[in-house]
Design an enzyme around this catalytic site. Structure first.
Site, short mmCIF file in Angstrom:
data_model
loop_
_atom_site.label_atom_id
_atom_site.label_comp_id
_atom_site.label_asym_id
_atom_site.label_seq_id
_atom_site.Cartn_x
_atom_site.Cartn_y
_atom_site.Cartn_z
N GLU A 44 -1.47 0.15 -8.84
CA GLU A 44 -2.92 -0.01 -8.78
C GLU A 44 -3.58 1.29 -8.36
OE1 GLU A 44 -3.96 -3.53 -6.62
OE2 GLU A 44 -5.98 -2.81 -6.21
N LYS A 50 -13.21 -7.54 -8.08
CA LYS A 50 -13.55 -8.07 -6.75
C LYS A 50 -15.01 -8.49 -6.77
CE LYS A 50 -10.25 -5.13 -4.33
NZ LYS A 50 -10.07 -3.82 -3.67
N ASP A 58 -8.72 -0.42 -10.04
CA ASP A 58 -9.47 -1.15 -9.01
C ASP A 58 -10.78 -0.42 -8.74
OD1 ASP A 58 -10.51 -2.45 -6.83
OD2 ASP A 58 -8.80 -2.13 -5.50
N LYS A 86 0.85 -1.20 0.00
CA LYS A 86 0.00 0.00 0.00
C LYS A 86 0.88 1.25 0.00
CE LYS A 86 -4.07 -2.02 0.21
NZ LYS A 86 -5.09 -1.85 -0.86
MG MG Z 1 -6.86 -1.86 -4.56
#
Ligand code: MG
Length: 354
Positions: free
Chosen positions: A214, A263, A239, A161
């Protein structure tokens, strides 16, 4: 075969430690399990793991959405999956996590009725999936310590991250690269950057061998993402910009991403995920399957999907490591780092105590 009953239960899950991303801190979680029964004595299980700051859903909204879907589901043929999605979309737009729970349970039923593990029902041949492991935002030395530890345990792919500050992000990736020199690295900015900052960071990440960046920009800025992608030395992954098949279509037409992170909780489950993956594959865009804070039930469903579709080049199916779901789930897949080995029993193959 007809659906006779839908039961939903909200369960609290305790996190091992708070998880920090540029959008917010997740320090507690709950998830909603769904059971769908049929008149053929085949039962399916699904899960909705709501993440308010991404999908706009909470466990409470999921339970309310499921109540609204219920009349359309009772009496429906569970194999009429496209029809059922259209009905749910007519009742409520968005609400992907609630829809994913229904979709997952119906896929569990369909594969069980076919007598096949879900990945085979979806067309796959081998029930093994490699997952990465995610490192949340923190002090760079602490992130690097985690990276070294994870690589030592056998993880070959790490997702890091970012979005703290340029200096902190740069230091973190440099220390992580030293701590885990062989690891394949991806960086997730969770919408935290501007285009110029993304390009500055991309130059640095290219030097560290990062494979993908991302969601560098806010979710709505598809033109910005296309601009960054056209100049970035590191491939760009979408994303939060991609929830639906229509979103995927816009992204590939504007050439805004090299990879799409699908997702189940964003798109509404396996049926929609297959559509997004097909749009991406036809456009030469690869996919990753990511996750929210999902238990082993939803992670297993996602792994079945990845095992069935070779366009998924990454699986980020690590959330089940962050909390203990053993009180809820009797048996799931085998996990030998970094591989999820799916059960060969029919359906998703996860046995729930509810
Ligand atoms: Mg993500």
């Amino acid at each position: 075969m007809r659906v006779t009953r839908l039961t939903a239960e909200r369960v609290a899950v305790a996190l091992a430690e708070p998880f920090v991303v540029s959008l917010g801190v997740i320090d507690s979680a709950d998830t909603v399990f769904v059971k769908i029964e049929t008149d053929a004595a085949v039962t399916g299980y699904g899960e909705a793991a709501a993440t308010g700051f991404v999908t706009g859903e909470t466990s409470q909204t999921v339970l309310e959405a499921l109540k609204l879907f219920q009349p359309a589901l009772i009496g429906a043929n569970p194999f009429a999956i496209d029809h059922i999605h259209r009905l749910m979309d007519q009742i409520l737009v968005r609400n992907g996590s609630a829809k994913a729970a229904v979709d997952m349970a119906l896929h569990d039923i369909m594969a069980k009725a076919a007598g096949l593990p879900l990945y085979q029902y979806l067309g796959g041949a081998v029930g093994r999936v490699e997952t990465d492991m995610t490192i949340g935002l923190g002090r760079p030395d602490e992130m690097a310590r985690q990276a070294g530890e994870l690589a030592g345990r056998g993880y070959r792919e790490l997702k890091v991250k970012a979005g703290a500050s340029d200096a902190v992000d740069r230091e973190a990736i440099a220390l992580i690269r030293r701590a885990a020199p062989q690891a394949r690295l991806k960086v997730d900015a969770n919408q935290g950057w501007t285009a110029s900052r993304a390009l500055r960071m991309a130059a640095h990440y290219a030097d560290e061998g990062v494979e993908a960046i991302e969601q560098p920009l806010p979710y709505w800025d598809i033109d910005g993402m296309a601009y960054v992608r056209s100049r970035s030395p590191v491939p760009i992954m979408a994303d939060e910009s991609c929830f639906t098949p229509a979103d995927a279509s816009v992204i590939v037409r504007r050439q805004a991403a090299d990879t799409i992170n699908i997702k189940l909780m964003k798109c509404g489950g396996i049926h929609r995920a297959l559509q997004i993956d097909a749009i991406a594959e036809a456009a030469g865009v690869t996919t990753m399957l990511g996750c929210m804070l999902e238990s082993r039930l939803s992670i297993a469903a996602g792994a079945h999907l990845v095992a069935a579709r070779p366009n998924f080049v990454y699986a980020d199916l690590d959330s089940f490591n962050d909390f203990d779901d053993s009180a809820l789930i009797r048996s799931a897949f085998a996990f030998s780092i970094p591989f999820i080995d799916l059960p060969e029993t029919p359906g998703i193959g996860v046995d729930l105590g509810f």
